[in-house]
Design an enzyme around this catalytic site. Structure first.
Site, PDB file in Angstrom:
ATOM      1  N   SER A  14      95.925  45.211  20.375  1.00 51.21           N
ATOM      2  CA  SER A  14      94.748  45.643  20.737  1.00 51.21           C
ATOM      3  C   SER A  14      94.279  46.580  21.587  1.00 51.21           C
ATOM      4  O   SER A  14      92.692  46.987  21.210  1.00 51.21           O
ATOM      5  CB  SER A  14      94.536  44.187  22.764  1.00 51.21           C
ATOM      6  N   ASN A  15      95.059  47.291  21.774  1.00 50.43           N
ATOM      7  CA  ASN A  15      94.961  49.264  21.684  1.00 50.43           C
ATOM      8  C   ASN A  15      94.628  50.041  20.282  1.00 50.43           C
ATOM      9  O   ASN A  15      93.486  50.188  19.972  1.00 50.43           O
ATOM     10  CB  ASN A  15      96.309  49.533  22.097  1.00 50.43           C
ATOM     11  N   MET A  91     107.177  48.799  19.479  1.00 55.80           N
ATOM     12  CA  MET A  91     109.011  48.687  19.980  1.00 55.80           C
ATOM     13  C   MET A  91     110.105  49.159  19.656  1.00 55.80           C
ATOM     14  O   MET A  91     111.340  48.809  19.384  1.00 55.80           O
ATOM     15  CB  MET A  91     109.185  46.475  19.947  1.00 55.80           C
ATOM     16  N   ILE A  93     112.190  52.911  19.672  1.00 54.50           N
ATOM     17  CA  ILE A  93     112.863  53.973  20.165  1.00 54.50           C
ATOM     18  C   ILE A  93     112.205  55.328  18.877  1.00 54.50           C
ATOM     19  O   ILE A  93     112.772  54.728  17.612  1.00 54.50           O
ATOM     20  CB  ILE A  93     114.109  54.284  20.505  1.00 54.50           C
ATOM     21  N   ASN A 108     102.221  57.524  24.228  1.00 55.43           N
ATOM     22  CA  ASN A 108     102.682  56.266  24.209  1.00 55.43           C
ATOM     23  C   ASN A 108     101.380  56.133  25.150  1.00 55.43           C
ATOM     24  O   ASN A 108     100.989  56.275  26.267  1.00 55.43           O
ATOM     25  CB  ASN A 108     103.256  56.160  24.104  1.00 55.43           C
ATOM     26  N   HIS A 110     101.549  52.986  28.647  1.00 54.45           N
ATOM     27  CA  HIS A 110     102.230  51.648  28.963  1.00 54.45           C
ATOM     28  C   HIS A 110     101.805  51.258  30.475  1.00 54.45           C
ATOM     29  O   HIS A 110     101.282  51.526  30.799  1.00 54.45           O
ATOM     30  CB  HIS A 110     103.871  52.540  29.257  1.00 54.45           C
ATOM     31  N   THR A 142     108.611  61.926  24.590  1.00 56.11           N
ATOM     32  CA  THR A 142     109.824  62.053  24.298  1.00 56.11           C
ATOM     33  C   THR A 142     111.314  62.215  24.020  1.00 56.11           C
ATOM     34  O   THR A 142     111.231  60.407  24.138  1.00 56.11           O
ATOM     35  CB  THR A 142     110.227  63.940  25.725  1.00 56.11           C
ATOM     36  N   GLU A 175      93.728  49.145  30.311  1.00 56.74           N
ATOM     37  CA  GLU A 175      94.096  50.265  28.644  1.00 56.74           C
ATOM     38  C   GLU A 175      92.998  50.444  27.457  1.00 56.74           C
ATOM     39  O   GLU A 175      93.667  51.711  27.148  1.00 56.74           O
ATOM     40  CB  GLU A 175      95.768  49.858  27.781  1.00 56.74           C
TER      41      GLU A 175
HETATM   42  C1  GRF Z   1     100.407  47.412  26.117  1.00 58.39           C
HETATM   43  O1  GRF Z   1     100.476  46.718  27.005  1.00 58.39           O
HETATM   44  C2  GRF Z   1     101.777  48.756  25.797  1.00 58.39           C
HETATM   45  O2  GRF Z   1     100.748  49.409  26.995  1.00 58.39           O
HETATM   46  C3  GRF Z   1     103.303  48.030  25.573  1.00 58.39           C
HETATM   47  O3  GRF Z   1     102.322  47.552  24.633  1.00 58.39           O
HETATM   48  C4  GRF Z   1     101.622  46.484  24.640  1.00 58.39           C
HETATM   49  C5  GRF Z   1     101.144  46.708  23.174  1.00 58.39           C
HETATM   50  O4  GRF Z   1      99.675  45.473  23.234  1.00 58.39           O
HETATM   51  N1  GRF Z   1     103.239  49.847  25.066  1.00 58.39           N
HETATM   52  P1  GRF Z   1      98.718  45.073  21.841  1.00 58.39           P
HETATM   53  O5  GRF Z   1      99.856  45.659  20.786  1.00 58.39           O
HETATM   54  O6  GRF Z   1      98.431  46.744  22.037  1.00 58.39           O
HETATM   55  O7  GRF Z   1      97.620  44.981  22.246  1.00 58.39           O
END
Ligand code: GRF
Length: 201
Positions: A14-15, A91, A93, A108, A110, A142, A175
């Site tokens: 979604s981001n 997901m 590192i 990133n 968060h 980092t 976000e």
């Molecule tokens: C979001 O909550 C982001 O902050 C976190 O993982 C989630 C990813 O959501 N790192 P999406 O895949 O962008 O919907």
């Protein structure tokens, strides 16, 4: 900075969607060169493909170790001349090779107000702790997990009847506004990094 983005995802995307929308709406002067997922079934891949964006699956399980995966990801991003890497629910590192190839150029997002609640399930951590405010943070990646310089944050209240799921949904709305804005600030030089602090230029 080179405004060619490489977006790394693992799932819903979604981001990524919000970044694509911001570019299409003319609010973010950037281009997504490639979207890479470590999961072939990440639903975000479909959204990218339907927007005509190049996608690639690099499944970490196909690599001998973390180093070879780090090498593969970095090579792919360099091949497409990426200037800024955006982790969007990725997901895995980030390894040392990628950190060296993109100094202060990996972002990133968060879903907490860092440095509170780094790591997994920050919304659950916030509910369990009983904080009254949480939110979202865009930061530079980092080697220390969720601990790089902070670019932008947004505050979201934690309501008495919130569950991790309801809090997640409200943070996600922020976000989607915050990430394109942070990318725009980095790209157009409205942010200046001094030590570990970002200032408005
Ligand atoms: C979001 O909550 C982001 O902050 C976190 O993982 C989630 C990813 O959501 N790192 P999406 O895949 O962008 O919907």
């Amino acid at each position: 900075m080179n405004a060619r983005l490489g977006v790394l995802i693992s799932g819903r995307g979604s981001n990524l969607h919000a970044i694509i929308d911001a570019i299409q709406a003319g609010c973010l002067d950037a281009e997504i060169s490639i979207v890479i997922s470590n999961c072939a079934n990440a639903t975000g891949l479909e959204r990218a493909r339907s927007a005509g964006i190049l996608t690639k699956v690099l499944d970490h399980r196909d690599y001998r170790n973390k180093e070879s995966y780090d090498h593969a990801l970095t090579s792919e991003l360099l091949k497409y001349d990426v200037g800024l890497v955006c982790l969007a629910g990725f997901m895995k590192i980030v390894g040392p090779k990628m950190l060296r190839a993109f100094p202060s150029a990996i972002l990133n997002i968060h879903p907490s107000l860092l440095p509170s609640f780094p790591g997994l399930e920050p919304q659950r951590q916030a509910c369990d702790y009983g904080v009254k405010l949480s939110g979202a943070t865009v930061h530079i990646v980092t080697e220390a997990l969720d601990a790089g310089p902070i670019v932008l944050q947004a505050v979201v209240p934690v309501l008495d009847d919130d569950t991790p799921e309801t809090l997640t949904s409200r943070i996600l709305i922020e976000e989607h506004r915050l990430y394109p804005e942070a990318i725009a600030r980095i790209l157009d030089g409205r942010c200046r990094l001094e030590g570990r602090r970002y200032f408005r230029a």
